[in-house]
Design a protein around this motif. Structure first.
Motif, short mmCIF file in Angstrom:
data_model
loop_
_atom_site.label_atom_id
_atom_site.label_comp_id
_atom_site.label_asym_id
_atom_site.label_seq_id
_atom_site.Cartn_x
_atom_site.Cartn_y
_atom_site.Cartn_z
N LEU A 1 1.48 11.46 7.12
CA LEU A 1 0.42 10.69 7.45
C LEU A 1 0.79 9.15 8.19
O LEU A 1 0.03 8.68 8.82
CB LEU A 1 0.00 10.09 6.11
CG LEU A 1 -0.84 11.19 5.28
CD1 LEU A 1 -1.35 10.47 3.92
CD2 LEU A 1 -2.23 11.29 6.16
N ASP A 2 2.29 9.06 8.32
CA ASP A 2 2.56 7.85 9.24
C ASP A 2 2.29 8.37 10.35
O ASP A 2 1.82 7.45 11.20
CB ASP A 2 4.16 7.61 9.04
CG ASP A 2 4.61 7.34 7.55
OD1 ASP A 2 3.62 6.92 6.83
OD2 ASP A 2 5.67 7.12 7.47
N ARG B 1 4.39 15.95 -0.95
CA ARG B 1 4.57 17.47 -1.35
C ARG B 1 4.75 18.20 0.40
O ARG B 1 5.77 18.96 0.25
CB ARG B 1 3.27 18.11 -1.88
CG ARG B 1 3.37 19.32 -2.58
CD ARG B 1 2.48 19.96 -3.25
NE ARG B 1 1.00 19.57 -3.07
CZ ARG B 1 0.23 18.68 -3.56
NH1 ARG B 1 0.87 17.65 -4.39
NH2 ARG B 1 -0.75 18.28 -3.22
N ILE B 2 4.02 17.77 1.23
CA ILE B 2 4.18 18.39 2.53
C ILE B 2 5.49 17.96 3.11
O ILE B 2 6.24 18.78 3.54
CB ILE B 2 3.20 17.80 3.33
CG1 ILE B 2 1.68 18.59 2.90
CG2 ILE B 2 3.23 18.23 4.88
CD1 ILE B 2 0.54 17.68 3.59
N LEU C 1 -3.38 9.77 -1.43
CA LEU C 1 -2.77 10.58 -0.32
C LEU C 1 -1.29 10.75 -0.50
O LEU C 1 -0.60 11.56 0.05
CB LEU C 1 -3.15 10.26 0.99
CG LEU C 1 -4.58 10.18 1.25
CD1 LEU C 1 -5.18 9.70 2.69
CD2 LEU C 1 -5.10 11.68 0.90
N LEU C 2 -0.79 9.82 -1.40
CA LEU C 2 0.73 10.03 -1.51
C LEU C 2 1.24 11.14 -2.05
O LEU C 2 2.27 11.85 -1.32
CB LEU C 2 1.29 8.68 -2.41
CG LEU C 2 2.85 8.57 -2.20
CD1 LEU C 2 3.38 8.39 -0.87
CD2 LEU C 2 3.06 7.50 -3.27
N LEU D 1 0.69 -1.19 0.18
CA LEU D 1 0.04 -0.11 -0.02
C LEU D 1 0.78 1.26 0.08
O LEU D 1 0.62 2.22 0.67
CB LEU D 1 -0.97 -0.13 1.09
CG LEU D 1 -1.95 -1.25 1.27
CD1 LEU D 1 -2.71 -1.05 2.52
CD2 LEU D 1 -2.93 -1.20 -0.13
N ALA D 2 2.14 1.25 -1.02
CA ALA D 2 2.72 2.32 -0.90
C ALA D 2 2.32 3.57 -1.75
O ALA D 2 3.15 4.31 -2.18
CB ALA D 2 4.07 1.83 -1.24
N ALA D 3 1.14 3.35 -2.27
CA ALA D 3 0.72 4.49 -3.39
C ALA D 3 -0.54 4.65 -3.08
O ALA D 3 -1.31 4.01 -2.19
CB ALA D 3 0.80 3.83 -4.78
N GLY D 4 -1.08 5.76 -3.59
CA GLY D 4 -2.71 5.93 -3.49
C GLY D 4 -2.91 7.52 -3.64
O GLY D 4 -1.87 8.39 -3.73
#
Length: 185
Positions: free
Chosen positions: A147-148, A13-14, A7-8, A2-5
């Motif tokens: 997000l982590d 960017r942040i 929200l990535l 799940l390393a993509a999506g």
């Protein structure tokens, strides 16, 4: 994996805007607040203090159980998601943040245990500051994506709600129990 999506891209960017915005020497120290060797002894001291002071060990044991559940909850999710880190795209296992979860449960759990004896809000304020400083250090140093950290906070919420519920239920029943100051009812 799940390393993509969706929200990535915003997460990246942040992260690009924040990573290394503060010197590494500072952000590494902040991130270290989430190390087991730093955070867990704080919780253990609070557990002993609260247990001895209240002569009830249920809240302390609930906080200890919450801390024991952190790796049981976080490690499988890290393996399942296999998300790379912001500065180490070849490595996997960054989501959710174990350091964030450790600091959150240790410091906020300690505050929930010690707070009733302080009769002031300072234990929770200090705990929130320490947990927040850990998260900021992890993101600014580039150890974790934003997000982590957010995911870890959300995963820790039920654990801390459980500690709070046990602490409140024990305090509620203790008001009917005589003590040295009040004597028998």
């Amino acid at each position: 994996m799940l390393a993509a999506g969706p929200l990535l891209a915003p997460d990246a960017r942040i992260s690009r805007a924040l990573v290394r915005a503060v010197p590494d020497a500072i952000t590494e120290r902040l991130a270290d607040l989430g190390n087991v060797e730093v955070a867990v002894p704080v919780l253990l001291l609070a557990m002993v203090y609260a247990g001895r002071r209240a002569r009830r060990w249920r809240p302390a044991l609930a906080a200890g159980l919450a801390m024991a559940l952190v790796p049981a909850l976080i490690v499988p999710l890290k393996e399942w998601t296999a998300r790379p880190g912001p500065l180490e795209p070849w490595a996997a296992g960054y989501f959710p943040s174990g350091h964030t979860a450790t600091s959150t449960v240790a410091y906020l759990g300690a505050a929930l245990l010690v707070g009733p004896f302080a009769r002031r809000p300072w234990p929770m304020a200090v705990a929130l500051l320490l947990a927040g400083a850990t998260a900021v250090g992890l993101v600014l140093r580039g150890f974790h994506w934003p997000l982590d950290v957010l995911a870890s906070w959300l995963l820790c919420l039920p654990l801390l709600l459980g500690v709070g519920a046990v602490s409140r239920s024990t305090r509620g029943s203790s008001s009917r129990t005589p003590n040295l100051r009040t004597g028998p009812s």
